[in-house]
Enzyme design. Structure first.
Site, PDB file in Angstrom:
ATOM      1  NE  ARG A 176      -4.205   2.585   1.789  1.00  0.00           N
ATOM      2  CZ  ARG A 176      -3.571   2.585   0.639  1.00  0.00           C
ATOM      3  NH1 ARG A 176      -2.855   3.643   0.266  1.00  0.00           N
ATOM      4  NH2 ARG A 176      -3.600   1.539  -0.162  1.00  0.00           N
ATOM      5  CG  ASN A 233      -1.828   1.332  -3.502  1.00  0.00           C
ATOM      6  OD1 ASN A 233      -2.184   1.519  -2.352  1.00  0.00           O
ATOM      7  ND2 ASN A 233      -0.582   1.484  -3.891  1.00  0.00           N
ATOM      8  CB  ALA A 285      -0.915   0.010   1.228  1.00  0.00           C
ATOM      9  CB  CYS A 286       2.115   3.557  -2.082  1.00  0.00           C
ATOM     10  SG  CYS A 286       2.969   2.043  -2.530  1.00  0.00           S
ATOM     11  CB  THR A 287      -1.014   7.049   1.211  1.00  0.00           C
ATOM     12  OG1 THR A 287      -1.788   5.887   1.499  1.00  0.00           O
ATOM     13  CG2 THR A 287      -1.925   8.276   1.192  1.00  0.00           C
TER      14      THR A 287
END
Length: 359
Positions: free
Chosen positions: A250, A197, A23-25
């Site tokens: 997110r 994502n 996961a990346c934000t």
């Protein structure tokens, strides 16, 4: 070569496994003095990513991996840069170059699709996990990247691994999202400055319309017949904002937290503000593992957070092992003389705790 590549492929396939999720934000803020800041987290709850910082001088030549080995496109850095790499020093996930160009990759499972690898095109083929390195080493702005990307073939090293998509931003404040679908690159102007994502960027932007009712501050007191309804506390205008860790949720939270943040006067204050906002997106290990399954022995699924000041050419980071903010000032690095190096982000894998002496 085959043995080394087999080990590499196992590592990549493991990193991109569906559970626990990557996961990346990413967010973007701009200060009153015009400084543009991009920031992001990187998550992986499956194991330690063995992340490193990589300093790449001008003139450094690399060669891309392909499914056959290290025999893909060769590329030489015209610009020096500092990157944060995962698993292998060649796999830069986020970085900033001396011209003020920022680039990073974000996990993108189930939606992207690269073109099939063709060995006859190997000299112009580059692995998806090395695209950030090529971008940082060769370009100064998003238009240059957009033009050049159509002349290379982005491929996967391992067909079992997920695809990624990319955020590219320059000092003018322009930001693009690159997604490769059915083998063809698609660029989207990211005026919002948020990225997570899957699903695709256009879907995420459309989904924001489901939250048109949200607003900063508190809701007004209302009457329901003879009953007066009042908010329990401040911030009730955001009642209903999704709180889970899925990419769409997110994305929504990042969009509203970013756009409601008060604008700071200068870059360093804005950098600190980015770290504070991204605290909300740290993912604890427990939520990614089913009941009864023992999480891996690392402190957090959020392994590091990076913030790039493209105007002042400074990249900052902190890690799951050390919440102190560290930085590289690219203005103080002579990229014509510095040697290539790759160094673990944390020399000691233990959070330093300071005891305050009281006399």
């Amino acid at each position: 070569m085959k043995s080394k590549l087999s080990i590499l492929l196992l590592g990549i396939a493991g990193w991109f496994a569906s559970q626990p999720a990557n996961a990346c934000t990413g967010i973007t803020l701009k200060s009153k003095d015009g400084t543009t800041i991009v920031a992001r987290t990187i998550e992986w709850g499956g194991s330690n990513l063995n992340s490193q910082y990589v300093i790449v001088p001008r003139g450094y030549t690399a060669q891309s991996y392909t499914p056959e080995g290290i025999n893909g496109m060769k590329f030489t850095a015209r610009y020096g840069y500092v990157g944060l790499a995962v698993e292998q020093k060649e796999f830069i996930a986020e970085g900033l170059n001396e011209a003020g160009l920022s680039a990073g990759l974000f996990y993108f499972p189930g939606y992207g699709k690269y073109e099939e690898y063709n060995s006859s095109l190997r000299t112009s083929s580059i692995a998806d996990l090395q695209l950030v390195s090529w971008i940082l080493g060769n370009f100064t702005n998003v238009d240059e990247v957009k033009d050049a990307i159509r002349r290379v073939h982005v491929v996967s090293i391992d067909p079992r691994a997920s695809t990624v998509h990319w955020r590219i931003a320059d000092g003018t404040g322009r930001q693009l999202v690159l997604e490769i679908i059915d083998g063809k690159p698609h660029f989207y102007e990211n005026k919002l400055g948020v990225l997570t994502n899957s699903p695709d960027f256009e879907w995420q932007m459309t989904n924001l319309n489901n939250y048109v009712n949200l607003f900063p501050g508190s809701a007004e007191t209302k009457s329901l017949g003879d009953i007066v309804l009042t908010p329990f506390g401040s911030g009730s205008g955001f009642l209903g904002i999704p709180g889970d860790v899925t990419p769409p949720s997110r994305f929504v939270r990042a969009a509203f937290f970013q756009t409601s943040a008060p604008q700071q006067d200068a870059g360093e204050e804005t950098v600190l503000q980015c770290f504070q906002i991204l605290n909300n997106f740290d993912i604890p290990l427990g939520v990614e593992f089913p009941s009864g399954q023992i999480p891996v022995n690392i402190p957090s699924a959020t392994q590091w957070t990076a913030v790039s000041d493209m105007t002042n050419r400074i990249i900052y980071y902190r890690t799951m092992y050390n919440s102190n903010i560290r930085c590289f000032d690219l203005n103080k690095i002579d990229f014509g003389k510095v040697e290539y190096r790759a160094v673990p982000l944390d020399a000691v894998k233990q959070q330093p705790i300071e005891t305050i002496a009281i006399e």
